[in-house]
Write a protein that holds these residues in place. Structure first.
Motif, PDB file in Angstrom:
ATOM      1  N   ALA A 165     -10.883   1.736  -1.247  1.00 37.99           N
ATOM      2  CA  ALA A 165     -10.504   1.664   0.165  1.00 37.99           C
ATOM      3  C   ALA A 165      -9.149   2.340   0.399  1.00 37.99           C
ATOM      4  O   ALA A 165      -8.166   1.988  -0.249  1.00 37.99           O
ATOM      5  CB  ALA A 165     -10.455   0.212   0.608  1.00 37.99           C
ATOM      6  N   PRO A 166      -9.098   3.307   1.318  1.00 36.58           N
ATOM      7  CA  PRO A 166      -7.829   3.992   1.585  1.00 36.58           C
ATOM      8  C   PRO A 166      -6.918   3.228   2.541  1.00 36.58           C
ATOM      9  O   PRO A 166      -5.736   3.531   2.635  1.00 36.58           O
ATOM     10  CB  PRO A 166      -8.281   5.312   2.203  1.00 36.58           C
ATOM     11  CG  PRO A 166      -9.569   4.983   2.875  1.00 36.58           C
ATOM     12  CD  PRO A 166     -10.220   3.924   2.011  1.00 36.58           C
ATOM     13  N   ASP A 167      -7.475   2.240   3.249  1.00 36.90           N
ATOM     14  CA  ASP A 167      -6.722   1.550   4.305  1.00 36.90           C
ATOM     15  C   ASP A 167      -6.189   0.182   3.890  1.00 36.90           C
ATOM     16  O   ASP A 167      -5.575  -0.507   4.698  1.00 36.90           O
ATOM     17  CB  ASP A 167      -7.589   1.407   5.550  1.00 36.90           C
ATOM     18  CG  ASP A 167      -8.870   0.617   5.282  1.00 36.90           C
ATOM     19  OD1 ASP A 167      -9.270   0.495   4.104  1.00 36.90           O
ATOM     20  OD2 ASP A 167      -9.464   0.122   6.252  1.00 36.90           O
ATOM     21  N   GLN A 168      -6.451  -0.209   2.657  1.00 32.38           N
ATOM     22  CA  GLN A 168      -5.968  -1.487   2.148  1.00 32.38           C
ATOM     23  C   GLN A 168      -5.985  -1.441   0.626  1.00 32.38           C
ATOM     24  O   GLN A 168      -6.738  -0.679   0.035  1.00 32.38           O
ATOM     25  CB  GLN A 168      -6.834  -2.643   2.639  1.00 32.38           C
ATOM     26  CG  GLN A 168      -8.267  -2.584   2.112  1.00 32.38           C
ATOM     27  CD  GLN A 168      -9.095  -3.770   2.541  1.00 32.38           C
ATOM     28  OE1 GLN A 168      -8.637  -4.900   2.424  1.00 32.38           O
ATOM     29  NE2 GLN A 168     -10.289  -3.513   3.051  1.00 32.38           N
ATOM     30  N   SER A 173       0.799  -1.226   0.000  1.00 31.00           N
ATOM     31  CA  SER A 173       0.000   0.000   0.000  1.00 31.00           C
ATOM     32  C   SER A 173       0.834   1.279   0.000  1.00 31.00           C
ATOM     33  O   SER A 173       0.339   2.325   0.360  1.00 31.00           O
ATOM     34  CB  SER A 173      -0.940  -0.015   1.210  1.00 31.00           C
ATOM     35  OG  SER A 173      -0.181  -0.067   2.403  1.00 31.00           O
ATOM     36  N   ASP A 174       2.081   1.222  -0.428  1.00 25.04           N
ATOM     37  CA  ASP A 174       2.927   2.412  -0.397  1.00 25.04           C
ATOM     38  C   ASP A 174       3.157   3.006  -1.793  1.00 25.04           C
ATOM     39  O   ASP A 174       4.214   3.520  -2.089  1.00 25.04           O
ATOM     40  CB  ASP A 174       4.254   2.105   0.282  1.00 25.04           C
ATOM     41  CG  ASP A 174       5.050   1.040  -0.456  1.00 25.04           C
ATOM     42  OD1 ASP A 174       4.495   0.388  -1.355  1.00 25.04           O
ATOM     43  OD2 ASP A 174       6.235   0.876  -0.126  1.00 25.04           O
ATOM     44  N   ASN A 193      -5.158   2.064  -4.350  1.00 25.59           N
ATOM     45  CA  ASN A 193      -4.924   2.311  -2.931  1.00 25.59           C
ATOM     46  C   ASN A 193      -5.464   3.695  -2.598  1.00 25.59           C
ATOM     47  O   ASN A 193      -4.721   4.648  -2.465  1.00 25.59           O
ATOM     48  CB  ASN A 193      -3.436   2.205  -2.609  1.00 25.59           C
ATOM     49  CG  ASN A 193      -3.178   2.253  -1.118  1.00 25.59           C
ATOM     50  OD1 ASN A 193      -4.042   1.956  -0.318  1.00 25.59           O
ATOM     51  ND2 ASN A 193      -1.977   2.656  -0.746  1.00 25.59           N
ATOM     52  N   GLY A 194      -6.794   3.770  -2.540  1.00 25.22           N
ATOM     53  CA  GLY A 194      -7.433   5.048  -2.245  1.00 25.22           C
ATOM     54  C   GLY A 194      -7.645   5.936  -3.452  1.00 25.22           C
ATOM     55  O   GLY A 194      -8.187   7.027  -3.322  1.00 25.22           O
TER      56      GLY A 194
END
Length: 114
Positions: A100-103, A18-19, A42-43
């Motif tokens: 989803a921003p958290d995964q 997720s980076d 990723n978001g």
């Protein structure tokens, strides 16, 4: 893409760290009239006011994560969770409202001639 001469093995969930700042698009398979992509979000979302309008049909299935798709002219957006799919006919204006921003959100997208 060259046609493989031996079986190819992979994982739809590999390399989904997720980076990253941009969506990742990997072509898994393509033929004369289709292209199969793995997309990792990723978001990310479609920029405000922008609508996607493609010349080909697109079938998408969500493998992991969550997303919201809006179809132009529909009052309500479509929430997608793992296993949900949608067929977007050619020139069906749509946008990704959010992922989803958290995964990582992992999609398979099959593009084909209409």
């Amino acid at each position: 893409m060259d046609k493989p001469t031996a079986p190819t093995v992979g994982s739809l969930l590999a390399h989904t760290e997720s980076d990253f700042d941009e969506e990742v698009f990997d072509t898994l398979l393509e033929g004369g009239r289709f292209r199969l992509l793995r997309i990792v979000s990723n978001g990310q979302a479609t920029p405000e006011g922008v609508w996607l309008d493609q010349d080909d049909d697109e079938w998408v299935v969500l493998i992991k994560g969550a997303a919201m798709l809006r179809i132009d002219g529909e009052a309500k957006a479509h929430a997608l969770t793992p296993g949900d799919w949608m067929l977007l006919p050619a020139h069906c204006r749509h946008r990704v409202e959010w992922t989803a921003p958290d995964q990582p959100t992992v999609w398979l997208a099959l593009h084909s001639d209409p």
